[in-house]
Write a protein that holds these residues in place. Structure first.
Motif, short mmCIF file in Angstrom:
data_model
loop_
_atom_site.label_atom_id
_atom_site.label_comp_id
_atom_site.label_asym_id
_atom_site.label_seq_id
_atom_site.Cartn_x
_atom_site.Cartn_y
_atom_site.Cartn_z
N VAL A 12 37.50 42.34 37.95
CA VAL A 12 37.17 41.31 39.20
C VAL A 12 37.69 41.99 40.50
O VAL A 12 39.01 42.19 40.33
CB VAL A 12 37.85 40.01 38.70
N GLY A 13 37.15 42.22 41.37
CA GLY A 13 37.45 42.77 42.46
C GLY A 13 37.69 41.64 43.73
O GLY A 13 37.25 40.68 43.71
N VAL B 68 41.78 42.31 37.03
CA VAL B 68 41.63 42.12 38.51
C VAL B 68 41.99 43.21 39.10
O VAL B 68 43.25 43.87 38.89
CB VAL B 68 42.80 40.76 38.63
N VAL B 69 41.42 43.85 39.96
CA VAL B 69 41.49 44.87 40.88
C VAL B 69 41.81 44.91 42.33
O VAL B 69 41.10 43.85 42.93
CB VAL B 69 40.10 45.85 40.70
N LEU C 101 47.68 36.92 44.37
CA LEU C 101 47.53 37.34 43.23
C LEU C 101 48.13 36.26 42.05
O LEU C 101 47.39 36.15 41.05
CB LEU C 101 48.13 38.73 42.83
N SER C 102 49.27 35.57 42.48
CA SER C 102 49.81 34.56 41.49
C SER C 102 48.92 33.64 41.49
O SER C 102 48.75 32.84 40.28
CB SER C 102 51.17 34.25 42.27
N VAL D 117 46.00 42.97 35.57
CA VAL D 117 45.90 43.21 37.02
C VAL D 117 45.96 44.72 37.29
O VAL D 117 46.91 45.43 36.42
CB VAL D 117 47.06 42.66 38.01
N CYS D 118 45.30 45.67 38.21
CA CYS D 118 45.47 46.80 38.35
C CYS D 118 45.50 46.87 40.10
O CYS D 118 44.27 46.36 40.66
CB CYS D 118 44.20 47.57 37.81
N THR D 119 46.28 47.42 40.54
CA THR D 119 46.64 47.59 41.95
C THR D 119 46.93 49.09 42.33
O THR D 119 47.53 49.53 41.81
CB THR D 119 47.53 46.44 42.55
#
Ligand code: PRP
Length: 179
Positions: free
Chosen positions: A38-39, A96-97, A107-108, A124-126
């Motif tokens: 999910v971007g 989540v990207v 993000l929270s 999450v990936c950031t």
């Protein structure tokens, strides 16, 4: 656009090497699963495009657009959905990207929202994270680079909607703010 940068923080090559490393971890961690990436628009578009092409797993991709309510400061933590997911995520392994985690408030909120929809897992990936700007603790599984608390553009990140298409990440020269 290069002349508008004060300093290059991360080159295109550094970013690609790191994204390939993150993708290898994701390939391994999600090997027996069917992840939905999910971007978060708009900044994550560039990260998503490159991260997904470093992956060997077949993945689904969906998008959300969110905006903070009220005062104009984006990090209020009160978020409004401008564009929701196209599909039901019940039972799904959601990743989540993001391009950047600043205060962590967006993000929270997003993680709480996605978990409430019955996703099996939400990770999450950031690409970037600013640890010293954090106002809330968010558990982030994949982090490209931790950076200082300074304003950066490029690789999806904008100043007044510009510079998203820079291939590097850097800080802006002062003449850009004053012109
Ligand atoms: C950026 C970024 C995150 C959020 C992080 O998006 O993509 O979604 O800010 O900030 P936070 O950690 O302080 O909540 P932005 O609101 O600038 O929108 P954009 O991606 O469309 O540029």
């Amino acid at each position: 656009m290069g002349k508008d940068l004060e300093r290059v923080l991360l080159t295109e090559a550094q970013i690609q090497i790191r994204l390939a490393e993150l993708a290898a971890s994701i390939d391994q961690d999600y090997a027996e699963r069917d992840p939905l990436l999910v971007g978060v628009l708009k900044g994550a578009v560039v990260v998503m495009a490159d991260l997904t092409r470093h992956l060997h797993l077949p993945v689904e991709v969906d998008w959300m657009a969110v905006s903070s309510y009220g005062s104009g400061t984006k990090s209020s933590g009160v978020v409004r959905i401008l564009k929701d997911l196209d599909r039901d995520i019940t039972g799904r392994d959601v990743l989540v990207v993001e391009d950047i985690i600043d205060s962590g408030l967006t993000l929270s909120w997003l993680l709480t929202n996605l978990r409430s929809r019955g996703a099996a897992t939400v990770e999450v990936c950031t690409l970037l994270r600013k640890p010293t700007a954090a106002k809330v603790d968010v558990d982030v599984r994949y982090v490209g680079f931790d950076i200082e608390n300074e304003f950066v553009v490029g690789y999806g990140l904008d100043y007044a909607e510009r510079f998203r298409n820079l291939r590097d990440v850097g800080t802006l020269a002062s003449h850009v703010y004053t012109s």
